[in-house]
Design a protein around this motif. Structure first.
Motif, PDB file in Angstrom:
ATOM      1  N   UNK A  79       0.833  -1.204   0.000  1.00  0.00           N
ATOM      2  CA  UNK A  79       0.000   0.000   0.000  1.00  0.00           C
ATOM      3  C   UNK A  79       0.865   1.251   0.000  1.00  0.00           C
ATOM      4  N   UNK A  80       1.897   1.261   0.835  1.00  0.00           N
ATOM      5  CA  UNK A  80       2.781   2.425   0.898  1.00  0.00           C
ATOM      6  C   UNK A  80       3.568   2.608  -0.393  1.00  0.00           C
ATOM      7  N   UNK A  81       3.972   1.523  -1.022  1.00  0.00           N
ATOM      8  CA  UNK A  81       4.699   1.618  -2.286  1.00  0.00           C
ATOM      9  C   UNK A  81       3.810   2.216  -3.377  1.00  0.00           C
ATOM     10  N   UNK A  82       2.545   1.772  -3.431  1.00  0.00           N
ATOM     11  CA  UNK A  82       1.611   2.322  -4.421  1.00  0.00           C
ATOM     12  C   UNK A  82       1.293   3.781  -4.126  1.00  0.00           C
ATOM     13  N   UNK A  83       1.138   4.105  -2.845  1.00  0.00           N
ATOM     14  CA  UNK A  83       0.863   5.483  -2.452  1.00  0.00           C
ATOM     15  C   UNK A  83       2.041   6.393  -2.821  1.00  0.00           C
ATOM     16  N   UNK A  84       3.258   5.900  -2.640  1.00  0.00           N
ATOM     17  CA  UNK A  84       4.446   6.668  -3.000  1.00  0.00           C
ATOM     18  C   UNK A  84       4.482   6.927  -4.500  1.00  0.00           C
ATOM     19  N   UNK A  85       4.181   5.917  -5.282  1.00  0.00           N
ATOM     20  CA  UNK A  85       4.186   6.066  -6.740  1.00  0.00           C
ATOM     21  C   UNK A  85       3.139   7.074  -7.192  1.00  0.00           C
ATOM     22  N   UNK A  86       1.927   6.954  -6.675  1.00  0.00           N
ATOM     23  CA  UNK A  86       0.846   7.869  -7.057  1.00  0.00           C
ATOM     24  C   UNK A  86       1.186   9.299  -6.648  1.00  0.00           C
ATOM     25  N   UNK A  87       1.659   9.478  -5.430  1.00  0.00           N
ATOM     26  CA  UNK A  87       1.998  10.827  -4.952  1.00  0.00           C
ATOM     27  C   UNK A  87       3.150  11.427  -5.761  1.00  0.00           C
ATOM     28  N   UNK A  88       4.131  10.618  -6.127  1.00  0.00           N
ATOM     29  CA  UNK A  88       5.258  11.128  -6.903  1.00  0.00           C
ATOM     30  C   UNK A  88       4.809  11.571  -8.296  1.00  0.00           C
ATOM     31  N   UNK A  89       3.963  10.780  -8.928  1.00  0.00           N
ATOM     32  CA  UNK A  89       3.462  11.144 -10.255  1.00  0.00           C
ATOM     33  C   UNK A  89       2.618  12.412 -10.177  1.00  0.00           C
ATOM     34  N   UNK A  90       1.728  12.486  -9.187  1.00  0.00           N
ATOM     35  CA  UNK A  90       0.905  13.687  -9.015  1.00  0.00           C
ATOM     36  C   UNK A  90       1.753  14.917  -8.723  1.00  0.00           C
ATOM     37  N   UNK A  91       2.784  14.738  -7.917  1.00  0.00           N
ATOM     38  CA  UNK A  91       3.664  15.848  -7.582  1.00  0.00           C
ATOM     39  C   UNK A  91       4.345  16.405  -8.832  1.00  0.00           C
ATOM     40  N   UNK A  92       4.854  15.519  -9.668  1.00  0.00           N
ATOM     41  CA  UNK A  92       5.538  15.952 -10.892  1.00  0.00           C
ATOM     42  C   UNK A  92       4.559  16.633 -11.845  1.00  0.00           C
ATOM     43  N   UNK A  93       3.382  16.045 -12.021  1.00  0.00           N
ATOM     44  CA  UNK A  93       2.388  16.635 -12.921  1.00  0.00           C
ATOM     45  C   UNK A  93       1.958  18.010 -12.434  1.00  0.00           C
ATOM     46  N   UNK A  94       1.681  18.135 -11.138  1.00  0.00           N
ATOM     47  CA  UNK A  94       1.274  19.430 -10.591  1.00  0.00           C
ATOM     48  C   UNK A  94       2.384  20.457 -10.705  1.00  0.00           C
ATOM     49  N   UNK A  95       3.625  20.037 -10.491  1.00  0.00           N
ATOM     50  CA  UNK A  95       4.745  20.972 -10.613  1.00  0.00           C
ATOM     51  C   UNK A  95       4.874  21.479 -12.044  1.00  0.00           C
ATOM     52  N   UNK A  96       4.731  20.604 -13.013  1.00  0.00           N
ATOM     53  CA  UNK A  96       4.805  21.016 -14.426  1.00  0.00           C
ATOM     54  C   UNK A  96       3.667  21.963 -14.777  1.00  0.00           C
ATOM     55  N   UNK A  97       2.468  21.663 -14.297  1.00  0.00           N
ATOM     56  CA  UNK A  97       1.314  22.529 -14.567  1.00  0.00           C
ATOM     57  C   UNK A  97       1.521  23.909 -13.935  1.00  0.00           C
ATOM     58  N   UNK A  98       2.021  23.924 -12.698  1.00  0.00           N
ATOM     59  CA  UNK A  98       2.252  25.216 -12.031  1.00  0.00           C
ATOM     60  C   UNK A  98       3.296  26.053 -12.758  1.00  0.00           C
ATOM     61  N   UNK A  99       4.327  25.410 -13.269  1.00  0.00           N
ATOM     62  CA  UNK A  99       5.345  26.152 -14.022  1.00  0.00           C
ATOM     63  C   UNK A  99       4.745  26.648 -15.345  1.00  0.00           C
ATOM     64  N   UNK A 100       3.904  25.846 -15.980  1.00  0.00           N
ATOM     65  CA  UNK A 100       3.336  26.217 -17.263  1.00  0.00           C
ATOM     66  C   UNK A 100       2.388  27.415 -17.145  1.00  0.00           C
ATOM     67  N   UNK A 101       1.638  27.503 -16.036  1.00  0.00           N
ATOM     68  CA  UNK A 101       0.671  28.600 -15.918  1.00  0.00           C
ATOM     69  C   UNK A 101       1.275  29.837 -15.252  1.00  0.00           C
ATOM     70  N   UNK A 102       2.520  29.771 -14.884  1.00  0.00           N
ATOM     71  CA  UNK A 102       3.158  30.910 -14.209  1.00  0.00           C
ATOM     72  C   UNK A 102       3.401  32.030 -15.123  1.00  0.00           C
TER      73      UNK A 102
END
Length: 78
Positions: A55-78
């Motif tokens: 469960x923790x391994x899957x949660x880490x993967x999901x959170x890491x992917x979401x973190x990267x996607x959100x960071x890219x989106x935030x940079x794009x709309x800046x």
């Protein structure tokens, strides 16, 4: 009213806290020399991790992917 950038930043903070928590809660892969021997045996025999580690391994993967996607989106709309 909450604009899109503020909402995404708050979401980024929540995801990053989830990522930190999931990484810190995972058990270590090795515990000295005995961990090296048992870790090698697990890889050789093909045993899979069970329970909370999965469960923790899957949660880490999901959170890491979401973190990267959100960071890219935030940079794009800046």
């Amino acid at each position: 009213m909450l604009d899109l950038r503020t909402f995404l930043m708050i979401l980024e903070i929540i995801v990053s806290l989830g990522l930190i928590a999931s990484v810190l809660l995972q058990s270590g892969r090795s515990a000295g020399f005995s961990g090296t021997i048992s870790g090698g045996a697990e890889q050789l025999m093909g045993n899979k991790a069970r329970g909370m580690d999965v469960i923790l391994r899957k949660m880490t993967t999901v959170c890491a992917v979401l973190f990267i996607i959100l960071a890219i989106i935030l940079v794009a709309i800046q």
